[in-house]
Design an enzyme around this catalytic site. Structure first.
Site, mmCIF file in Angstrom:
data_model
loop_
_atom_site.group_PDB
_atom_site.id
_atom_site.type_symbol
_atom_site.label_atom_id
_atom_site.label_comp_id
_atom_site.label_asym_id
_atom_site.label_seq_id
_atom_site.Cartn_x
_atom_site.Cartn_y
_atom_site.Cartn_z
ATOM 1 N N HIS A 155 66.178 -10.471 -25.044
ATOM 2 C CA HIS A 155 66.849 -9.210 -24.668
ATOM 3 C C HIS A 155 65.840 -8.062 -24.626
ATOM 4 O O HIS A 155 66.221 -6.897 -24.724
ATOM 5 C CB HIS A 155 67.983 -8.875 -25.641
ATOM 6 C CG HIS A 155 68.876 -10.031 -25.960
ATOM 7 N ND1 HIS A 155 69.944 -10.394 -25.172
ATOM 8 C CD2 HIS A 155 68.844 -10.937 -26.971
ATOM 9 C CE1 HIS A 155 70.538 -11.456 -25.685
ATOM 10 N NE2 HIS A 155 69.869 -11.817 -26.773
ATOM 11 N N SER A 285 47.010 6.256 -9.485
ATOM 12 C CA SER A 285 47.942 7.289 -9.052
ATOM 13 C C SER A 285 47.161 8.427 -8.411
ATOM 14 O O SER A 285 46.079 8.792 -8.885
ATOM 15 C CB SER A 285 48.754 7.815 -10.246
ATOM 16 O OG SER A 285 49.455 8.990 -9.903
#
Length: 484
Positions: A155, A285
């Site tokens: 999870h 970026s």
């Protein structure tokens, strides 16, 4: 500049290998058509039709198209609105002795469908070899990190420890299933053969004056000349479009596997535990100069989604083929089949590039383990106290209280997990203080993970890669360098 003023698919112009891009190129497609026409003529002559040797020689000498012939074919197609007849006419111009017998008895699908089956089988072979190399590279990674403990996640929450190598075997196992599925699809591919306009072979029965044996022999001869062991026993005008479903299904499944692997790597990059390769001059970026975005894994995910979706085209196209055929499959398949193979090719080459340059950060992994392991070790601490004569329920309550205090430090105060320090400072646990280091050794929490890696690589991966064509592919495989 003209090339920059017209849209080009990035699949071929930006990403795909030269081999796969060439396989579905116009030059290769129409050369294959000509080879199929030659095979048909050779077989027809062998079975008694009056085809002159000069016709066959001229056909053999003109299998490759020139730029001028492409221009002629384009003009003919514009006039005739029929691509196959445009190329019949163009081929006849350079092989005039064969002009009257090219395509004799055949329908358009003789060249279009048989050529597609050739491309599909070849494309699947390309993919099998590329996939074998990816499996080999990832297996080396798994072996290298077979025993390096790492925090497991269920999870996406901290769970019991595994190893970096064991996690990689989960990826490899799915790739092995993809290898099996693609191989099965490749080996199942047959040839459409010579079946005529609605699959009845009526035109060929007329050519051979009603001789059924010669028609059957023609089908076998052309199939053999074209490199296939068998032809589908019955067809309509086309080969069944269900074949396309069977081919694109394992490619879509490969896309699911690749997406899962790349997603795991993207999450690990966020945790700074494992990263894909990043060149010294690479920019993550345009605004945030410090960033190291996992753009290769992101590309794998992006293209894998496209690959998975393409299977839907095959399903829908097959389901709406009326009776012996409809032409609404044609434009769809011209896009879907090449895109599926080019996309799978790019996914595998990018995945190989990533696997060849994976960077592991053991200290970051160890720090994360240290943050979570104290909680995981509580059961071992309780058992040790009981072995020293303690009461299990009392020990459980003591650990519960200390664990909540440590959790408060971590979650509410943003401090380090100090559970073990609290255990050391509690007189109740003094009988096992000397054992705490051993109880907290990550190696004692990974179970049989290293042995599982060894056994899996030896008993499952190696036999799969020992098949001759894959063994050669792995041996000849070169490091993938991405241009973008």
């Amino acid at each position: 500049m003209e090339a920059y003023e017209t849209y080009q698919t990035p699949l071929s112009s930006r990403y795909a290998s030269k081999e796969m891009a060439h396989l579905f190129s116009p030059a290769h497609r129409f050369k294959t058509w000509r080879e199929l026409w030659l095979n048909l003529a050779v077989a027809e002559k062998q079975l008694g039709l009056p085809i002159p040797d000069e016709a066959l020689e001229q056909m053999k000498s003109n299998l490759d198209l020139t730029a001028e012939q492409f221009d002629v074919a384009a003009k003919e197609e514009k006039k005739r609105r029929h691509d196959v007849m445009a190329h019949v006419h163009t081929f006849g111009q350079v092989a005039p002795a064969a002009a009257g017998i090219i395509h004799l008895g055949a329908t358009s699908c003789y060249v279009t469908d048989n050529a597609d089956l050739i491309f599909i089988r070849t494309g699947l072979t390309f993919l099998l070899k590329s996939l074998a190399v990816v499996i080999s590279r990832l297996s080396a990674f798994a072996a290298q990190y077979r025993a390096l403990p790492t925090l497991g996640f269920t999870h996406f929450q901290p769970a019991q420890l595994t190893t970096v190598g064991k996690r990689a075997t989960l990826w490899i196992q799915e790739l092995l299933w993809d290898l099996r599925n693609i191989k099965r699809a490749r080996n199942d591919i047959g040839f459409r053969g010579v079946k005529g306009t609605t699959g009845t072979q009526a035109s060929f029965l007329t050519l051979f004056d009603g001789d059924h044996d010669k028609v059957e022999e023609l089908d076998k001869l052309v199939t053999k000349l074209s490199g296939f062991d068998y032809a589908y026993p019955v067809t309509s005008q086309t080969y069944s479009r269900k074949i396309d479903i069977d081919v694109l299904a394992p490619l879509a499944s490969l896309g699911a596997t690749a997406h899962k692997i790349a997603t795991d790597l993207r999450l690990l990059a966020n945790l700074k535990e494992v990263e894909e390769p990043f060149e010294s001059t690479q920019i993550g970026s345009s605004a945030m100069a410090y960033k190291r975005n996992p753009m290769r894994s992101e590309r794998v995910c992006s293209l894998s989604r496209h690959l998975m979706v393409l299977h839907q085209n095959a399903l829908m196209t097959s389901s709406v083929q009326w009776f012996e055929r409809t032409l609404d499959d044609s434009a769809n398949r011209r896009i879907t089949l090449p895109e599926a193979f080019l996309t799978a090719d790019i996914v595998l080459s990018t995945l190989q590039n990533v696997c060849e340059g994976l960077v592991v950060y053991p200290r970051v992994i160890a720090r994360r383990i240290a943050q979570e392991l104290p909680f995981m070790a509580t059961e071992n601490i309780i058992m040790s106290i009981v072995k020293k004569g303690g009461d299990r329920q009392e020990a459980h309550e003591k650990i519960r209280v200390l664990s909540h205090e440590a959790a408060h430090q971590v979650k509410n105060l943003g401090l380090e997990n100090d559970l073990i320090a609290r255990v050391r400072n509690d007189p109740y646990f003094s009988p096992i203080h000397e054992e705490l280091e051993q109880l907290l050794d990550p190696q004692t929490f990974i179970g049989r993970a290293p042995e599982q890696v060894d056994k899996f690589l030896k008993e499952w991966v190696q036999p799969a890669l020992d098949e001759e064509e894959l063994k050669v592919a792995v041996a000849d495989g070169v490091k993938v360098e991405l241009s973008v």
